[in-house]
Design a protein around this motif. Structure first.
Motif, PDB file in Angstrom:
ATOM      1  N   LYS A 179       0.798  -1.218   0.000  1.00 39.29           N
ATOM      2  CA  LYS A 179       0.000   0.000   0.000  1.00 39.29           C
ATOM      3  C   LYS A 179       0.835   1.275   0.000  1.00 39.29           C
ATOM      4  CE  LYS A 179      -4.009  -1.966   0.038  1.00 39.29           C
ATOM      5  NZ  LYS A 179      -4.896  -1.852  -1.102  1.00 39.29           N
ATOM      6  N   LYS A 180       1.963   1.283   0.689  1.00 38.61           N
ATOM      7  CA  LYS A 180       2.710   2.532   0.855  1.00 38.61           C
ATOM      8  C   LYS A 180       4.172   2.350   0.487  1.00 38.61           C
ATOM      9  CE  LYS A 180       2.194   4.811   4.655  1.00 38.61           C
ATOM     10  NZ  LYS A 180       2.104   5.081   6.112  1.00 38.61           N
ATOM     11  N   ALA A 181       4.742   3.416  -0.091  1.00 41.93           N
ATOM     12  CA  ALA A 181       6.178   3.411  -0.377  1.00 41.93           C
ATOM     13  C   ALA A 181       6.944   3.708   0.914  1.00 41.93           C
ATOM     14  CB  ALA A 181       6.498   4.447  -1.442  1.00 41.93           C
ATOM     15  N   ILE A 186      10.737  -1.194  -7.774  1.00 41.42           N
ATOM     16  CA  ILE A 186      11.896  -0.614  -8.451  1.00 41.42           C
ATOM     17  C   ILE A 186      11.534  -0.339  -9.909  1.00 41.42           C
ATOM     18  CG2 ILE A 186      14.304  -0.948  -9.105  1.00 41.42           C
ATOM     19  CD1 ILE A 186      14.551  -2.929  -6.772  1.00 41.42           C
ATOM     20  N   VAL A 187      11.758   0.885 -10.358  1.00 36.99           N
ATOM     21  CA  VAL A 187      11.437   1.294 -11.727  1.00 36.99           C
ATOM     22  C   VAL A 187      12.723   1.562 -12.489  1.00 36.99           C
ATOM     23  CG1 VAL A 187      10.309   3.035 -13.148  1.00 36.99           C
ATOM     24  CG2 VAL A 187       9.247   2.308 -11.005  1.00 36.99           C
ATOM     25  N   VAL A 188      12.806   1.037 -13.703  1.00 35.79           N
ATOM     26  CA  VAL A 188      13.934   1.288 -14.597  1.00 35.79           C
ATOM     27  C   VAL A 188      13.361   1.936 -15.850  1.00 35.79           C
ATOM     28  CG1 VAL A 188      15.966   0.302 -15.706  1.00 35.79           C
ATOM     29  CG2 VAL A 188      14.999  -0.809 -13.675  1.00 35.79           C
ATOM     30  N   PHE A 189      13.717   3.187 -16.097  1.00 34.75           N
ATOM     31  CA  PHE A 189      13.006   3.999 -17.087  1.00 34.75           C
ATOM     32  C   PHE A 189      13.942   4.591 -18.139  1.00 34.75           C
ATOM     33  CE2 PHE A 189      11.298   8.324 -18.182  1.00 34.75           C
ATOM     34  CZ  PHE A 189      10.269   7.886 -18.997  1.00 34.75           C
ATOM     35  N   GLU A 190      13.476   4.529 -19.384  1.00 34.06           N
ATOM     36  CA  GLU A 190      14.166   5.190 -20.497  1.00 34.06           C
ATOM     37  C   GLU A 190      13.242   6.261 -21.087  1.00 34.06           C
ATOM     38  OE1 GLU A 190      16.323   4.163 -24.782  1.00 34.06           O
ATOM     39  OE2 GLU A 190      14.651   2.904 -24.089  1.00 34.06           O
ATOM     40  N   ALA A 235       5.518   7.029  -6.096  1.00 35.29           N
ATOM     41  CA  ALA A 235       5.137   5.808  -5.378  1.00 35.29           C
ATOM     42  C   ALA A 235       6.175   4.692  -5.485  1.00 35.29           C
ATOM     43  CB  ALA A 235       3.787   5.299  -5.885  1.00 35.29           C
ATOM     44  N   ALA A 236       7.255   4.912  -6.226  1.00 34.50           N
ATOM     45  CA  ALA A 236       8.307   3.902  -6.359  1.00 34.50           C
ATOM     46  C   ALA A 236       9.337   4.075  -5.246  1.00 34.50           C
ATOM     47  CB  ALA A 236       8.979   4.012  -7.715  1.00 34.50           C
ATOM     48  N   ASP A 237      10.034   2.979  -4.908  1.00 32.15           N
ATOM     49  CA  ASP A 237      11.060   3.014  -3.870  1.00 32.15           C
ATOM     50  C   ASP A 237      12.445   3.332  -4.426  1.00 32.15           C
ATOM     51  OD1 ASP A 237       9.582   1.975  -1.389  1.00 32.15           O
ATOM     52  OD2 ASP A 237       9.059   0.519  -2.925  1.00 32.15           O
TER      53      ASP A 237
END
Length: 463
Positions: A352-354, A363-367, A388-390
């Motif tokens: 529910k919570k970060a 974990i987000v990996v973004f281009e 909301a990502a850690d």
């Protein structure tokens, strides 16, 4: 008849290639780069593909050139086609003349959710034995292909893109589609490489609506002020609303579960839906898909039953693997709003919570690969999108703006690098059992997802 498609690995053109081959055309094409899932689709359908846009393509000597919006003046093959007065047309024009003519057309438009809504509608019609045709900007996993002709005279579902048609036709693609049913899902500024502002996009939507008949049914999202503006310019078709308390609406989330919601038609409760895909945005996507399905006599209970078997779309929050209790997702999100909604959907399925140590991390990996983000449009929204990502890894090798500065509000959970291998190694050192990792890019991201899956399979975790 032989057609050669320039820009064949694009999501639209790869689908068009499949349709053309099904119609009996000999099909070949070219593109600068080939990557999944469309490269696999072309290969599976044994469509001959060439690398690049040079004069080697002329050796194919087709009867007709289909030119995608990736093509520009100055490309050797384009200059030769024009100089030699070869026959050519755009992909949307070909689709309109060869496929959509004399069929009921369902066109799904909007900044976000076109692919998912189109896929849900197509699946609902398929389950009702209507056997629709479709061309979707992704691969619905219930079908394993992005396009097919379907049964003769059956409805055809088309993802109606607002991007321009070609270098010789700067209108939005959807202006070629004379639709009988239209979904207007949402509208925000995007495609900064071709539109000056949101008002310019609104005008393209208005021009399209001006071409639609009095019997066309338009489903418009009541939550979008921009769509309300478009309709206020003038509409001559029948308009129905969704996310409107007087018409189709939903109660999200319902206490029965994180992906469970109630659907209402005004004050009348239609029933519960246990969604196979996560997020409030996907509940809304189902809502409008049900509206379209109901136009073909499919009732609510049937729709709910069919929807339970919906498998989603490749690269739309697609679960790639679970390794050592680590979930790995692939997602096509590239607009700040879509990124935010995807992360929120994943958060609801993990915790529910970060920032809660005892619970699993996201974990987000973004281009930032879209043309808009490359130009810096939307960068101000990204800190909120990632909130909301850690842990957030951002590849900044394809942009000219300062990613660290733009996302500085994210603090120590942000990592920025212009080297994909460095990102991969740092990610492997961080990941723990129970984590959820999502890769976000509208390209192949230099193969980092596949490399991570392979490396993770070799990593030993302490219990």
């Amino acid at each position: 008849m032989h057609i050669h498609i320039i820009g064949i690995c694009g999501t639209f053109m790869a689908g068009l290639a499949v349709l053309a081959k099904e119609l009996g055309f000999k099909v070949s094409g070219c593109d600068a780069k080939y990557y999944p899932p469309m490269s696999y689709q072309l290969q599976t359908n044994k469509i001959e593909c060439f690398q690049g846009f040079d004069l080697a393509n002329m050796k194919t000597n087709p009867d007709l050139w289909i030119i995608g919006n990736v093509a520009t003046r100055g490309m050797p093959v384009i200059e030769k086609i024009i100089s030699d007065k070869k026959n050519y047309m755009s992909g949307p024009e070909f689709l309109s003349k060869k496929v959509l003519n004399d069929r009921p057309v369902i066109a799904v438009a909007g900044t976000h959710g076109k692919t998912t809504v189109s896929s849900i509608i197509t699946w609902l019609l398929e389950c009702a034995d209507i056997k629709p045709g479709f061309l979707i900007g992704g691969i619905p996993m219930n079908f394993g292909i992005s396009a097919r002709l379907g049964k003769s005279n059956s409805p055809f579902v088309i993802e109606a893109d607002e991007y321009d048609t070609s270098f010789f036709d700067k209108r939005s693609k959807f202006l070629h589609y004379v639709a009988d049913y239209v979904v207007l899902n949402n509208l925000e500024f995007d495609h900064a490489d071709i539109f000056d502002d949101l008002d310019a996009i609104k005008m393209q939507f208005h021009h399209w609506i001006r071409t639609l008949g009095q019997n066309t049914v338009i489903y418009s999202n009541c939550k979008s002020n921009a769509l309300d503006d478009v309709l206020s310019f003038g509409v001559w078709s029948k308009v129905k609303r969704f996310n409107d308390k007087q018409q189709l609406c939903l109660d999200w989330p319902h206490k029965n579960g994180e992906s469970s919601f109630q659907v209402f038609n005004g004050i009348n409760k239609l029933g519960f839906v246990d969604s196979p895909i996560s997020g409030e945005h996907n509940a809304s996507n189902f809502l409008v898909a049900y509206g379209i399905a109901s136009e073909f006599g499919i009732n609510f209970n049937q729709t709910v039953r069919y929807f339970k078997e919906f498998k989603g779309v490749k690269r739309r929050l697609e679960l790639i693997a679970i390794i050592s209790d680590i979930k790995i997702y692939d997602d096509f999100a590239h607009h700040p709003t879509a990124i935010k909604k995807t992360i929120e959907a994943l958060r609801n399925t993990s915790r529910k919570k970060a920032g809660t140590v005892e619970l699993n991390r996201l974990i987000v990996v973004f281009e930032p690969r879209s043309n808009s983000l490359k130009l810096g449009y939307g960068k101000q929204q990204l800190p909120d999108s990632f909130e909301a990502a850690d842990i957030i890894h951002v590849y900044d090798g394809s942009v000219k703006w300062d990613v660290k500065s733009a996302l500085s509000n994210l603090g120590q959970k942000l990592y920025v690098d212009n080297n994909v291998q460095n990102i991969l190694q740092r990610l492997l050192s961080q990941v723990c059992r129970g984590d959820t990792v999502v890769f976000m890019s509208n390209g192949d991201f230099q193969g980092i997802l596949q490399a991570f899956v392979e490396a993770l399979g070799l990593k030993k975790f302490h219990r």
